[in-house]
Design a protein around this motif. Structure first.
Motif, PDB file in Angstrom:
ATOM      1  N   UNK A  85     -79.535 -68.666  25.675  1.00  0.00           N
ATOM      2  CA  UNK A  85     -79.920 -67.346  26.003  1.00  0.00           C
ATOM      3  C   UNK A  85     -80.861 -67.038  24.680  1.00  0.00           C
ATOM      4  N   UNK A  86     -80.409 -67.171  23.484  1.00  0.00           N
ATOM      5  CA  UNK A  86     -81.286 -66.806  22.341  1.00  0.00           C
ATOM      6  C   UNK A  86     -82.382 -67.404  22.309  1.00  0.00           C
ATOM      7  N   UNK A 101     -79.082 -59.176  27.541  1.00  0.00           N
ATOM      8  CA  UNK A 101     -77.871 -60.006  27.889  1.00  0.00           C
ATOM      9  C   UNK A 101     -77.065 -59.134  28.608  1.00  0.00           C
ATOM     10  N   UNK A 102     -76.638 -57.924  27.920  1.00  0.00           N
ATOM     11  CA  UNK A 102     -75.959 -56.847  28.528  1.00  0.00           C
ATOM     12  C   UNK A 102     -76.256 -56.474  29.906  1.00  0.00           C
ATOM     13  N   UNK A 103     -77.657 -56.320  30.029  1.00  0.00           N
ATOM     14  CA  UNK A 103     -78.170 -55.824  31.145  1.00  0.00           C
ATOM     15  C   UNK A 103     -78.017 -56.961  32.339  1.00  0.00           C
ATOM     16  N   UNK A 140     -67.240 -52.007  23.383  1.00  0.00           N
ATOM     17  CA  UNK A 140     -67.654 -52.691  21.911  1.00  0.00           C
ATOM     18  C   UNK A 140     -69.190 -53.065  21.931  1.00  0.00           C
ATOM     19  N   UNK A 141     -69.791 -53.618  22.900  1.00  0.00           N
ATOM     20  CA  UNK A 141     -71.233 -53.775  23.121  1.00  0.00           C
ATOM     21  C   UNK A 141     -72.024 -52.658  22.673  1.00  0.00           C
ATOM     22  N   UNK A 178     -75.499 -60.168  17.139  1.00  0.00           N
ATOM     23  CA  UNK A 178     -76.112 -60.354  18.388  1.00  0.00           C
ATOM     24  C   UNK A 178     -75.614 -61.568  18.878  1.00  0.00           C
ATOM     25  N   UNK A 179     -75.207 -62.949  18.174  1.00  0.00           N
ATOM     26  CA  UNK A 179     -74.678 -63.871  18.610  1.00  0.00           C
ATOM     27  C   UNK A 179     -73.377 -63.486  19.280  1.00  0.00           C
ATOM     28  N   UNK A 180     -72.560 -62.788  18.586  1.00  0.00           N
ATOM     29  CA  UNK A 180     -71.153 -62.620  19.239  1.00  0.00           C
ATOM     30  C   UNK A 180     -71.170 -61.691  20.150  1.00  0.00           C
ATOM     31  N   UNK A 181     -72.204 -60.800  20.277  1.00  0.00           N
ATOM     32  CA  UNK A 181     -72.201 -59.909  21.536  1.00  0.00           C
ATOM     33  C   UNK A 181     -72.446 -60.886  22.856  1.00  0.00           C
ATOM     34  N   UNK A 182     -73.648 -61.700  22.767  1.00  0.00           N
ATOM     35  CA  UNK A 182     -73.965 -62.575  23.740  1.00  0.00           C
ATOM     36  C   UNK A 182     -72.853 -63.692  23.877  1.00  0.00           C
TER      37      UNK A 182
END
Length: 196
Positions: A85-86, A101-103, A140-141, A178-182
């Motif tokens: 994804x990144x 990614x959240x979307x 959290x995100x 950002x890594x841990x969010x995804x």
């Protein structure tokens, strides 16, 4: 090669994430997207005035959500999918990578196929509800994204990292955050869909 991110140091993950980032040139309507996603996740429906000309196009979000769904379970596969994804978002800003990614996550759990605002009939025929298992993750995100934007706002307001060492530390942590969010969204989506 399988990689378990829990076996890696923060600096190693940060280095791996930096290698996927080229620039911030790709267009992303972050304010529009954030409004759509936050409204969808908190108020259980898309806001009026969705846009079919939104950047990036919906097919990009569908591609990402499809990859998230198809990720084999296991932390090493979550890592591989996160890095994939990144790589897809290599030309986007750090906040845009997380928000996109959240979307993709939000649109997938709600079965959204269009960025146009849904009709009244559509709203009545569909259950627009965030599964309870997703609530803490989404909160959290959203909080993490707001911190990133606060740090970026400080920088654009004339504060310099040499004057504020803590701001420099915060910027250094953004790629890791950002890594841990995804990774969290990737790890959670299949379970959330199965329980909804």
């Amino acid at each position: 090669m399988s990689v378990n991110p829990f076996d890696l140091s923060d600096s190693k993950i940060r280095d791996m994430v930096y290698q996927t980032h080229l620039n911030d040139n790709a267009k992303c309507d972050t304010q529009i997207l954030f409004t759509m996603v936050s409204t969808l996740l908190s108020k259980s429906r898309l806001p009026e005035g969705g846009s079919s000309s939104f950047q990036p196009a919906l097919h990009t979000l569908k591609l990402i959500s499809g990859q998230m769904i198809n990720a084999t379970s296991g932390v090493q596969y979550v890592h591989q999918t996160t890095m994939w994804i990144l790589e897809q978002f290599k030309n986007y800003s750090w906040d845009a990578k997380a928000l996109l990614t959240l979307a993709a996550f939000a649109f997938k759990i709600h079965g959204i196929e269009s960025l146009e605002a849904p009709s009244t009939n559509e709203l009545q025929s569909r259950r627009w509800k965030v599964p309870p298992i997703a609530t803490n993750l989404v909160d959290w995100v959203m909080e993490a994204l707001e911190h990133i934007w606060e740090w970026l706002k400080l920088s654009s307001s004339g504060y310099h990292t040499e004057d504020m060492p803590s701001l420099s530390d915060a910027f250094n942590e953004i790629p890791l955050l950002v890594y841990w969010i995804i990774a969290s969204l990737v790890a959670s989506i299949a379970n959330i869909l199965a329980s909804s």
